[in-house]
Write a protein that holds these residues in place. Structure first.
Motif: not given
Ligand SMILES: Cc1cc2nc3c(=O)[nH]c(=O)nc-3n(C[C@H](O)[C@H](O)[C@H](O)COP(=O)(O)OP(=O)(O)OC[C@H]3O[C@@H](n4cnc5c(N)ncnc54)[C@H](O)[C@@H]3O)c2cc1C
Length: 375
Positions: A47, A50, A282
């Protein structure tokens, strides 16, 4: 108490959880990191693309920034186009400091670089291990885990960090609210690989009234198109013959955040605590920022300050992404005509483009006090 003696569970090994683990490990902690998935996000289904200057600053002490810069390419210009006319162009190299404002690297690569860095501290994510329950009934948070062989483990930890994404089980188990709203329409995306290299240096949003089609470089021969229009693929003017359509997806945009990022010794970070539109790139960067602040505060014994220090940054980013999203998704002919008149004027005002650039760089949130000379 010596750092290694506080037991810490990090739930979720996305970019937020991996960063929290790395920042804690390099300060002498040995966190446990669990994830319900079987490994990092597949490279073609990333996803986030950036990576901003703030993230590169934050990941410089662990040297992950050096590795990121080897693989990423810099986005040097952002353009907004309407009816074949360039309304605005933002030169993203015009920001002071060691990094450009924004680089492109698929989230799957970033996650793998963080996993490699973490392995230097002998911390490995426990894949296929999900959190099923969290309780604050005893002095220390108690967590029930489902392990890969199907067995259950219940254990207590001094600190639990919920970095388990938008549908966070930790957030739900502890009863954090997640108020906000969703946009009515869906967004669509598709990634294409071309038969030859394309210009990877700029990102562009074409306003097609009503709606938009964004063009974002992923690699030297891969572009992502993202749009509010379900039939957007038929409108794309590809810069080269398409070799392969790599991935397509659709999603709805929500603007939501928790009201507090901590309850007792349970902390939320990244998408578990806030979600918003991808406009401005972001989300991942803000989650990495949360993780770095939380790790630093834990190492200082000041984790009680986490929520009050982070919430203003979350509100700043939500406001910015909502403003950009409204600009790209206007529907009424009167508002789009007005936008097309006002945007070119605004971008010519140095204070406006500098403010926007600081936002794209991630420099509009508080700078990390533990890194000398950080902006
Ligand atoms: C189309 C799109 C484009 C984007 N582009 C950008 C960009 O260019 N730059 C940017 O900064 N952000 C971007 N984002 C946002 C970004 O993808 C997310 O903000 C980011 O992935 C969040 O990271 P995270 O580690 O918080 O959550 P996630 O990446 O969702 O990771 C959460 C993890 O928790 C695990 N998990 C879930 N439930 C459980 C459970 N019960 N027990 C154990 N593990 C669990 C999952 O398997 C996963 O690996 C974009 C989003 C979209 C939809």
């Amino acid at each position: 108490m010596a750092p290694g003696h506080r037991s810490i569970l990090i739930v979720g090994a996305g970019t937020t959880g991996l960063t929290a683990a790395l920042e804690l490990a390099r300060r002498g902690f040995r966190p446990r990191l669990v994830d319900s998935d079987v490994g990092p996000v597949p490279l073609v289904e990333s996803r986030a693309l950036g990576v901003n200057a703030r993230t590169l600053t934050l990941l410089s002490p662990s040297r992950v920034s050096d590795a990121l810069l080897q693989e990423a390419h810099q986005l040097k210009q952002f353009r907004m186009v309407s009816k074949n006319r360039t309304l605005a162009a933002l030169d993203t190299t015009r920001i002071s400091g060691p990094y450009g404002a924004l680089y492109a690297l698929a989230q799957g690569h970033t996650e793998r670089l963080l996993i490699v860095a973490l392995s230097n501290y002998e911390v490995t994510p426990e894949w296929h291990t999900s959190v099923e329950a969290v309780s604050l009934d005893s002095p220390k948070p108690q967590v029930t885990l489902r392990k890969p062989d199907g067995s259950e483990e219940t254990a207590s930890f001094d600190i639990v960090i919920g970095a388990d994404g938008a549908h966070s089980a930790v957030r739900r188990a502890i009863g954090f609210g997640f108020p906000g709203d969703a946009l009515e329409s869906s967004f669509y995306l598709a990634d294409f690989r071309y038969t030859r290299d394309i210009d990877p240096n700029f990102a562009e949003v074409s306003l097609v009234d009503p709606g938009m089609i964004g063009r974002l470089p992923v690699e030297r021969d891969v572009l992502r198109y993202i749009s509010t229009l379900p039939d957007f693929e038929s409108r794309i003017v590809h810069p080269a013959p398409v070799a392969e359509r790599l991935w397509a997806s659709d999603f709805r945009i929500h603007f939501r955040h928790v009201e507090t990022m901590a309850k007792g010794s349970v902390f939320l970070a990244g998408d578990a605590a806030h979600i918003h539109s991808p406009a401005g790139a972001r989300g991942m960067n803000l989650g990495i920022e949360d993780a770095c602040w939380l790790a630093w505060l834990i190492s200082e014994g000041r984790e009680r300050e986490y929520s009050s220090l982070r919430m203003p940054a979350v509100m700043t980013v939500l406001k910015q992404t909502r403003m950009l999203t409204s600009l790209f998704t206007m529907k009424s002919p009167l508002s789009t005509a007005l936008r097309d008149l006002v945007v070119p004027v605004l971008f010519r005002i140095p204070a406006f483009s500098q403010k926007l650039l600081r936002g794209v760089s991630g420099y509009d949130t508080p700078s990390p006090p533990w890194i000398d000379g950080a902006q």
